[in-house]
Design an enzyme around this catalytic site. Structure first.
Site, mmCIF file in Angstrom:
data_model
loop_
_atom_site.group_PDB
_atom_site.id
_atom_site.type_symbol
_atom_site.label_atom_id
_atom_site.label_comp_id
_atom_site.label_asym_id
_atom_site.label_seq_id
_atom_site.Cartn_x
_atom_site.Cartn_y
_atom_site.Cartn_z
ATOM 1 N N LYS A 2 9.349 -14.135 -10.276
ATOM 2 C CA LYS A 2 8.063 -14.114 -10.991
ATOM 3 C C LYS A 2 7.946 -12.761 -11.672
ATOM 4 O O LYS A 2 7.561 -11.765 -11.057
ATOM 5 C CB LYS A 2 6.872 -14.329 -10.049
ATOM 6 C CG LYS A 2 5.598 -14.605 -10.864
ATOM 7 C CD LYS A 2 4.344 -14.004 -10.306
ATOM 8 C CE LYS A 2 4.104 -12.571 -10.643
ATOM 9 N NZ LYS A 2 3.806 -12.251 -12.054
ATOM 10 N N GLY A 19 3.867 -16.229 -14.700
ATOM 11 C CA GLY A 19 2.460 -16.465 -14.376
ATOM 12 C C GLY A 19 1.812 -15.240 -13.779
ATOM 13 O O GLY A 19 2.434 -14.184 -13.658
ATOM 14 N N GLY A 26 -0.206 -12.770 -11.009
ATOM 15 C CA GLY A 26 -0.012 -12.402 -9.615
ATOM 16 C C GLY A 26 -0.854 -13.224 -8.648
ATOM 17 O O GLY A 26 -0.323 -13.812 -7.696
ATOM 18 N N PRO A 27 -2.179 -13.283 -8.877
ATOM 19 C CA PRO A 27 -3.021 -13.982 -7.899
ATOM 20 C C PRO A 27 -2.713 -15.474 -7.789
ATOM 21 O O PRO A 27 -3.079 -16.106 -6.799
ATOM 22 C CB PRO A 27 -4.445 -13.754 -8.450
ATOM 23 C CG PRO A 27 -4.332 -12.516 -9.281
ATOM 24 C CD PRO A 27 -2.960 -12.544 -9.887
ATOM 25 N N VAL A 77 0.655 -17.304 -9.168
ATOM 26 C CA VAL A 77 2.074 -17.573 -8.882
ATOM 27 C C VAL A 77 2.608 -16.616 -7.801
ATOM 28 O O VAL A 77 3.287 -17.043 -6.855
ATOM 29 C CB VAL A 77 2.912 -17.469 -10.177
ATOM 30 C CG1 VAL A 77 4.399 -17.633 -9.870
ATOM 31 C CG2 VAL A 77 2.460 -18.527 -11.167
ATOM 32 N N GLY A 78 2.275 -15.330 -7.934
ATOM 33 C CA GLY A 78 2.765 -14.346 -6.961
ATOM 34 C C GLY A 78 2.235 -14.647 -5.568
ATOM 35 O O GLY A 78 2.964 -14.594 -4.572
ATOM 36 N N GLU A 92 8.356 -2.123 -3.016
ATOM 37 C CA GLU A 92 8.646 -0.890 -3.748
ATOM 38 C C GLU A 92 7.394 -0.612 -4.559
ATOM 39 O O GLU A 92 7.130 -1.290 -5.541
ATOM 40 C CB GLU A 92 9.902 -1.115 -4.608
ATOM 41 C CG GLU A 92 10.603 0.163 -4.987
ATOM 42 C CD GLU A 92 10.021 0.754 -6.235
ATOM 43 O OE1 GLU A 92 9.015 1.511 -6.109
ATOM 44 O OE2 GLU A 92 10.526 0.469 -7.317
ATOM 45 N N CYS A 132 7.529 4.529 -11.116
ATOM 46 C CA CYS A 132 6.886 4.800 -9.817
ATOM 47 C C CYS A 132 7.385 6.100 -9.211
ATOM 48 O O CYS A 132 6.686 6.732 -8.439
ATOM 49 C CB CYS A 132 7.060 3.641 -8.852
ATOM 50 S SG CYS A 132 8.478 2.641 -9.155
ATOM 51 N N GLU A 154 -1.852 7.941 -8.266
ATOM 52 C CA GLU A 154 -0.857 7.574 -9.270
ATOM 53 C C GLU A 154 -1.599 7.252 -10.571
ATOM 54 O O GLU A 154 -2.530 6.446 -10.582
ATOM 55 C CB GLU A 154 -0.079 6.342 -8.789
ATOM 56 C CG GLU A 154 1.019 5.941 -9.751
ATOM 57 C CD GLU A 154 1.898 4.814 -9.200
ATOM 58 O OE1 GLU A 154 1.358 3.738 -8.896
ATOM 59 O OE2 GLU A 154 3.119 5.015 -9.097
HETATM 60 N N1 LIG Z 1 5.877 0.651 -8.486
HETATM 61 C C1 LIG Z 1 5.991 0.325 -9.762
HETATM 62 O O1 LIG Z 1 7.083 0.287 -10.320
HETATM 63 C C2 LIG Z 1 4.794 -0.073 -10.515
HETATM 64 C C3 LIG Z 1 3.546 0.392 -10.191
HETATM 65 N N2 LIG Z 1 2.479 -0.010 -10.915
HETATM 66 C C4 LIG Z 1 1.169 0.544 -10.565
HETATM 67 O O2 LIG Z 1 0.239 -0.510 -10.595
HETATM 68 C C5 LIG Z 1 -0.829 -0.186 -11.461
HETATM 69 C C6 LIG Z 1 -1.366 -1.446 -12.069
HETATM 70 O O3 LIG Z 1 -0.388 -2.149 -12.798
HETATM 71 P P1 LIG Z 1 -0.344 -3.729 -12.683
HETATM 72 O O4 LIG Z 1 0.334 -4.315 -13.838
HETATM 73 O O5 LIG Z 1 -1.725 -4.238 -12.432
HETATM 74 O O6 LIG Z 1 0.592 -3.892 -11.408
HETATM 75 P P2 LIG Z 1 0.599 -4.997 -10.297
HETATM 76 O O7 LIG Z 1 1.015 -4.364 -9.046
HETATM 77 O O8 LIG Z 1 -0.672 -5.773 -10.298
HETATM 78 O O9 LIG Z 1 1.757 -5.997 -10.809
HETATM 79 C C7 LIG Z 1 3.084 -5.955 -10.365
HETATM 80 C C8 LIG Z 1 3.554 -7.371 -10.092
HETATM 81 O O10 LIG Z 1 2.815 -7.887 -8.985
HETATM 82 C C9 LIG Z 1 2.210 -9.119 -9.330
HETATM 83 N N3 LIG Z 1 0.980 -9.286 -8.560
HETATM 84 C C10 LIG Z 1 -0.240 -8.762 -8.813
HETATM 85 N N4 LIG Z 1 -1.119 -9.180 -7.880
HETATM 86 C C11 LIG Z 1 -0.443 -9.981 -7.029
HETATM 87 C C12 LIG Z 1 -0.810 -10.730 -5.874
HETATM 88 N N5 LIG Z 1 -2.069 -10.754 -5.414
HETATM 89 N N6 LIG Z 1 0.134 -11.435 -5.231
HETATM 90 C C13 LIG Z 1 1.409 -11.432 -5.679
HETATM 91 N N7 LIG Z 1 1.808 -10.777 -6.790
HETATM 92 C C14 LIG Z 1 0.893 -10.041 -7.444
HETATM 93 C C15 LIG Z 1 1.984 -9.002 -10.833
HETATM 94 O O11 LIG Z 1 1.778 -10.261 -11.428
HETATM 95 C C16 LIG Z 1 3.283 -8.341 -11.254
HETATM 96 O O12 LIG Z 1 4.304 -9.294 -11.349
HETATM 97 C C17 LIG Z 1 -0.242 0.799 -12.429
HETATM 98 O O13 LIG Z 1 -1.211 1.604 -13.000
HETATM 99 C C18 LIG Z 1 0.694 1.568 -11.553
HETATM 100 O O14 LIG Z 1 -0.026 2.561 -10.880
HETATM 101 C C19 LIG Z 1 2.610 -0.895 -11.944
HETATM 102 C C20 LIG Z 1 3.818 -1.381 -12.309
HETATM 103 C C21 LIG Z 1 5.022 -0.963 -11.650
HETATM 104 O O1 LIG Z 2 16.655 5.597 -14.261
HETATM 105 C C1 LIG Z 2 16.184 4.600 -13.932
HETATM 106 C C2 LIG Z 2 14.945 4.373 -13.188
HETATM 107 C C3 LIG Z 2 14.614 5.089 -12.078
HETATM 108 C C4 LIG Z 2 13.438 4.802 -11.389
HETATM 109 C C5 LIG Z 2 12.629 3.814 -11.862
HETATM 110 S S1 LIG Z 2 11.152 3.439 -11.039
HETATM 111 O O2 LIG Z 2 10.798 4.647 -10.309
HETATM 112 O O3 LIG Z 2 11.472 2.288 -10.163
HETATM 113 O O4 LIG Z 2 10.127 3.058 -11.988
HETATM 114 C C6 LIG Z 2 12.942 3.105 -12.949
HETATM 115 C C7 LIG Z 2 14.126 3.398 -13.626
#
Ligand SMILES: NC(=O)C1=CN([C@@H]2O[C@H](COP(=O)(O)OP(=O)(O)OC[C@H]3O[C@@H](n4cnc5c(N)ncnc54)[C@H](O)[C@@H]3O)[C@@H](O)[C@H]2O)C=CC1
Ligand SMILES: O=Cc1ccc(S(=O)(=O)O)cc1
Length: 493
Positions: free
Chosen positions: A181, A212, A214-215, A217-218, A256, A290, A390
């Site tokens: 997803k 789809g 998160g709330p 499909v996820g 993660e 992240c 963050e």
């Molecule tokens: N650790 C990382 O790589 C990431 C961190 N973030 C953080 O999250 C903040 C918000 O970004 P969002 O796009 O809203 O991230 P999010 O955490 O809501 O989305 C990430 C994934 O989780 C899914 N998801 C969301 N709610 C879910 C639920 N209840 N059950 C299962 N799956 C669910 C989303 O559809 C998406 O595929 C960002 O500002 C950032 O701080 C966002 C993206 C990546």
């Molecule tokens: O260089 C690639 C790389 C390293 C870390 C991340 S994240 O921290 O998972 O966003 C993404 C890409």
């Protein structure tokens, strides 16, 4: 550029399909969502959103496929991954353009980094499938590491292809079957990836994609009784919800999640090298990683020097249209991120942190699109909100310290523990500091990115590890066969 990516997907019907059991099928729900180009704020496509019924169908397909796939020779799984790797490299330009369009990555960055590092996860998974000892022996026991089962993979939009390959590669290498997803915010690269998996000859049901929200499909995937493991990359908020939904079925959950990584600059560091590289790392992918080192912890006695070098480093950024080759930093990925970045810059100003550069609003000359100014705050205190939360955008906090013990305390003064950096010329001292930092990775003096280095969080940054051998092992169960006796009878793979 739009039409060269969108039109083939549209005319092949991909935008309004999910990929289940080797077929592109119309999802049960009629609900659609717009994909927004973050550089213009205009809709560029509408995509179909799957629902819980689609998840049921995808999980059933993955379950049917699991018996044969998990029993297949590891070499045949490596052969499939090799084809996937080759196809990603062949289609690199298509992926780079899709990523640039859907989340705003500068095209040069998408080409040079986003796509190549994504391909690396598949290459490493291929090699691990070939070399991993799936069966070992201890006395008269056989210890068998075997595929955990059907895996739900939930991925974010920030490195859209990379986050997919970091999960799909090791899961398939382990012998698991998967339901992916991807983020609803970055569906184009995910659809291209599903097409690629089909073209690579993936057996039906081994790889499935249900796009789809998160709330919907996820959550359905997380709670599903026939899913054995969920791996999510995303916010700590979403990671907690996934773990809660998964708990009643006692499935394995790999998370993660967020980060607020420190970059600890020791008193003997070469500032002319350490500071620009630290600024570049914090602003890479417009700060949307992240593990971005968003807290630069520096000797107070050298604060002014650091500020000057950091300002100069940020002034070399070219923020603008992600389609242009000279652009180094495009917009942030979506409206929510733009609002969040603006809010947090406002918070930093209100908290009394001082601006080294950047600030509220868009960069000069850009009146629409989710563009933010590259913003560096100094005189930040570790307890300020901008040092704790963050932000996931182009905002760096410089935090001064008076002695190394205090610097380590500041580095660890966070609920997160994903990445960390230490800079210093005395390697023995730098290693001693690295040993005291509570995080899943510590980088000394900016080594190159390494796809074999296990990646994952301490504390609220998550559970489990991705990448390399540890990334493969996440998708394995351990079976001890006692009384096995004859080691020579064991087959590996
Ligand atoms: N650790 C990382 O790589 C990431 C961190 N973030 C953080 O999250 C903040 C918000 O970004 P969002 O796009 O809203 O991230 P999010 O955490 O809501 O989305 C990430 C994934 O989780 C899914 N998801 C969301 N709610 C879910 C639920 N209840 N059950 C299962 N799956 C669910 C989303 O559809 C998406 O595929 C960002 O500002 C950032 O701080 C966002 C993206 C990546
Ligand atoms: O260089 C690639 C790389 C390293 C870390 C991340 S994240 O921290 O998972 O966003 C993404 C890409």
């Amino acid at each position: 550029m739009n039409s060269s990516i969108i039109e083939p997907l549209r005319s092949a019907g991909r935008l309004h399909r999910v990929f289940i059991d080797g077929e592109w099928v119309v999802p049960q729900s009629q609900v659609r969502a717009s994909v927004i180009d973050p550089s213009t704020e205009e809709p560029i496509a509408d995509i179909a959103l799957g629902d819980a019924q689609d998840v049921d169908a995808a999980v059933a397909a993955a379950r049917r496929a699991f018996t044969a796939w998990s029993a297949s020779a590891a070499e045949s799984r490596a052969v499939l991954l090799d084809r996937v790797h080759t196809l990603i490299l062949e289609r690199a330009e298509l992926f780079a353009q899709a990523i640039s369009l859907e989340m705003g990555a500068a095209i040069g960055f998408a080409r040079s980094t986003q796509v190549p590092v994504a391909a690396e996860h598949i290459r490493v998974a291929r090699d691990n499938a070939r070399s991993y000892a799936f069966v070992t022996h201890r006395g008269d026991m056989a210890i068998v590491r075997e595929a955990i089962g059907v895996c739900g993979l939930i991925t974010p939009w920030n490195w859209p292809l990379y986050q997919i390959t970091a999960k799909v590669g090791p899961a398939l290498a382990a012998g698991c079957t998967v339901v992916l997803k991807p983020s609803e915010q970055s569906p184009l690269s995910a659809l291209l990836f599903a097409e690629l998996m089909q073209d690579a000859g993936t057996p039906s049901g081994v790889f499935n994609l249900v796009g789809g929200n998160g709330p919907e499909v996820g959550a359905a995937l997380s709670a599903h009784p026939d899913v054995d493991m969920i791996s999510i990359t995303g916010s700590t908020r979403a990671g907690v919800l996934v773990a809660q939904a998964a708990a009643p079925t006692v499935k394995r959950v790999a998370q993660e999640l967020g980060g607020k990584s420190p970059n600890l600059i020791l008193p003997d560091a070469d500032l002319a090298r350490a500071v620009p590289a630290g600024v570049a790392a914090a602003f890479r992918n417009v700060g949307q990683s992240c593990s971005a080192p968003t807290r630069m912890i520096v000797p107070r006695a050298r604060l002014q020097e650091v500020e000057r070098i950091a300002r100069d480093a940020a002034s070399s950024f070219v923020v603008g249209d992600p389609r242009l080759q000279q652009t180094t930093h495009g917009p942030v990925a979506n409206r929510a991120q733009f609002d969040r970045v603006q809010e947090m810059i406002g918070v930093g100003i209100a908290e009394g942190a001082q601006l080294v550069c950047g600030g509220l609003g868009r960069p000069e000359g850009l009146s629409r699109g989710f563009y933010c100014r590259a913003t560096i705050f100094t005189a930040v205190h570790s307890r300020m909100q901008i040092a704790q939360e963050e932000i996931f955008g182009p905002v760096l906090a410089i935090i001064p310290y008076d002695n190394v013990d205090e610097a380590v305390e500041i580095a660890n003064d966070t609920v997160y523990g994903l990445g960390a950096h230490v800079q210093g010329q005395d390697l023995v001292a730098a290693r001693a500091v690295a040993a005291r930092i509570r995080s899943g990775q510590v980088h000394i003096n900016y080594p190159a990115w390494n796809p074999h280095a296990p990646f994952g969080g301490y504390k609220r940054s998550g559970n489990g590890r991705e990448y390399g051998i540890e990334g493969l092992e996440e998708y394995l169960e351990t079976k001890a066969i006692l009384g096995f006796q004859d080691a020579s009878a064991a087959r590996s793979g």
